[in-house]
Write an enzyme that holds these catalytic residues in place. Sequence first.
Site, PDB file in Angstrom:
ATOM      1  N   GLN A 207      -4.998  -1.545   9.499  1.00 41.69           N
ATOM      2  CA  GLN A 207      -4.885  -2.865   8.872  1.00 41.69           C
ATOM      3  C   GLN A 207      -5.435  -3.942   9.797  1.00 41.69           C
ATOM      4  O   GLN A 207      -5.134  -3.984  10.988  1.00 41.69           O
ATOM      5  CB  GLN A 207      -3.396  -3.137   8.538  1.00 41.69           C
ATOM      6  CG  GLN A 207      -3.148  -4.394   7.723  1.00 41.69           C
ATOM      7  CD  GLN A 207      -3.711  -4.334   6.304  1.00 41.69           C
ATOM      8  OE1 GLN A 207      -3.909  -3.269   5.730  1.00 41.69           O
ATOM      9  NE2 GLN A 207      -3.990  -5.483   5.725  1.00 41.69           N
TER      10      GLN A 207
ATOM     11  N   ASP B 135     -11.173   2.669   3.635  1.00 44.63           N
ATOM     12  CA  ASP B 135     -11.409   1.225   3.531  1.00 44.63           C
ATOM     13  C   ASP B 135     -12.890   0.935   3.296  1.00 44.63           C
ATOM     14  O   ASP B 135     -13.254  -0.182   2.911  1.00 44.63           O
ATOM     15  CB  ASP B 135     -11.019   0.544   4.857  1.00 44.63           C
ATOM     16  CG  ASP B 135      -9.742  -0.280   4.740  1.00 44.63           C
ATOM     17  OD1 ASP B 135      -9.420  -0.718   3.630  1.00 44.63           O
ATOM     18  OD2 ASP B 135      -9.091  -0.461   5.783  1.00 44.63           O
TER      19      ASP B 135
ATOM     20  N   LYS C  80       0.842  -1.205   0.000  1.00 47.06           N
ATOM     21  CA  LYS C  80       0.000   0.000   0.000  1.00 47.06           C
ATOM     22  C   LYS C  80       0.875   1.252   0.000  1.00 47.06           C
ATOM     23  O   LYS C  80       0.639   2.196  -0.754  1.00 47.06           O
ATOM     24  CB  LYS C  80      -0.962  -0.023   1.203  1.00 47.06           C
ATOM     25  CG  LYS C  80      -2.054  -1.080   1.057  1.00 47.06           C
ATOM     26  CD  LYS C  80      -2.915  -1.284   2.289  1.00 47.06           C
ATOM     27  CE  LYS C  80      -3.885  -2.447   2.062  1.00 47.06           C
ATOM     28  NZ  LYS C  80      -4.753  -2.765   3.196  1.00 47.06           N
TER      29      LYS C  80
HETATM   30  N1  GUN Z   1      -6.948  -6.972   5.940  1.00 48.41           N
HETATM   31  C1  GUN Z   1      -7.215  -7.690   4.821  1.00 48.41           C
HETATM   32  N2  GUN Z   1      -7.746  -6.915   3.856  1.00 48.41           N
HETATM   33  C2  GUN Z   1      -7.823  -5.669   4.391  1.00 48.41           C
HETATM   34  C3  GUN Z   1      -8.275  -4.433   3.867  1.00 48.41           C
HETATM   35  O1  GUN Z   1      -8.753  -4.307   2.730  1.00 48.41           O
HETATM   36  N3  GUN Z   1      -8.187  -3.369   4.733  1.00 48.41           N
HETATM   37  C4  GUN Z   1      -7.701  -3.490   5.996  1.00 48.41           C
HETATM   38  N4  GUN Z   1      -7.676  -2.398   6.749  1.00 48.41           N
HETATM   39  N5  GUN Z   1      -7.269  -4.636   6.494  1.00 48.41           N
HETATM   40  C5  GUN Z   1      -7.332  -5.709   5.692  1.00 48.41           C
END
Ligand code: GUN
Length: 300
Positions: A99, A122, A55
């Site tokens: 996350q 998100d 990311k």
């Molecule tokens: N863990 C797995 N996929 C995601 C996501 O798209 N966003 C976040 N914040 N955590 C994750």
Amino acid sequence: MTNYQIIDGKAISDQIKQEIAAEVQQIITNGGKQPHLAVIIVGHDGGSETYVAHKVKSCEQVGFKSTRIALEADVTEAQLLTEIDKLNNDADVDGFIVQLPLPKHISEEKVIEAIDYRKDVDGFHPVNVGRMVIGLPCFVSATPAGIMELLKRYDIPTSGKNCVVIGRSNIVGKPVASLMMQKAYPGDATVTVCHSRTKNLKEICLQADIIIAALGSPEFLKGDMVKEGAVIIDVGTTRVASTETKSGFRLKGDVAFDEVALKASYITPVPGGVGPMTIISLLKNTLLAAKKEVYFSTND
Ligand code: GUN
């Protein structure tokens, strides 16, 4: 159907990254602020660290500013909520994510609800989920948005099609089912959601024109569960041990690719299908947040 077409998420995501980068350049040329995404990561889960690194790197590639906030696994819920509050009130941060998964002693629900929904890139906050379900402007969660983008870019017909979603998670199954039934393209499908208690799963899958496999069970969907010409979207990314890779593992999807591909018209590979699109959706949401196009505009 042996002439299946691969849905190349990597190529599409590279193309969209260029589109986003061009837009960022334009914003800066016009004297605007660099879009800024912050990411909170708690603990040292290998998968989460890899995702967050991707990311952050993707932010650099498109010209965003990014901030990575790493907290130890024993951080208290209260300390994490304080960090969230700081980001909610930091005018330079356009959007941020925490996350997941989080350590067991921290409530994910509380954390998600603590995020200002106007910065929730998100799309996990109940306000964004609710607005998505009733078709209002919002941040749509990344993986479902990425799947919609793939269907759109490959011009795959969805109206009136039978779409089977396998998995009912808050992050993928529920939102993607909702998007596939929305009165718009891609959508207008007749959606069935299957899960661990579903009876006759094979028979239901055999009726599907589109299958979205999002249950997190490697190679669950077999060739004999798929009808000729079906479109297959594989959301699975389970890490399995491998002696063939430097990292010692490789990613496996929820679809037994080799046998299912022989039946499919279109199919996403793992890796290189839905995965790269998830990050793209996060970047797109951050750009929308920076442009104040969701919550501070006349669309609101
Ligand atoms: N863990 C797995 N996929 C995601 C996501 O798209 N966003 C976040 N914040 N955590 C994750």
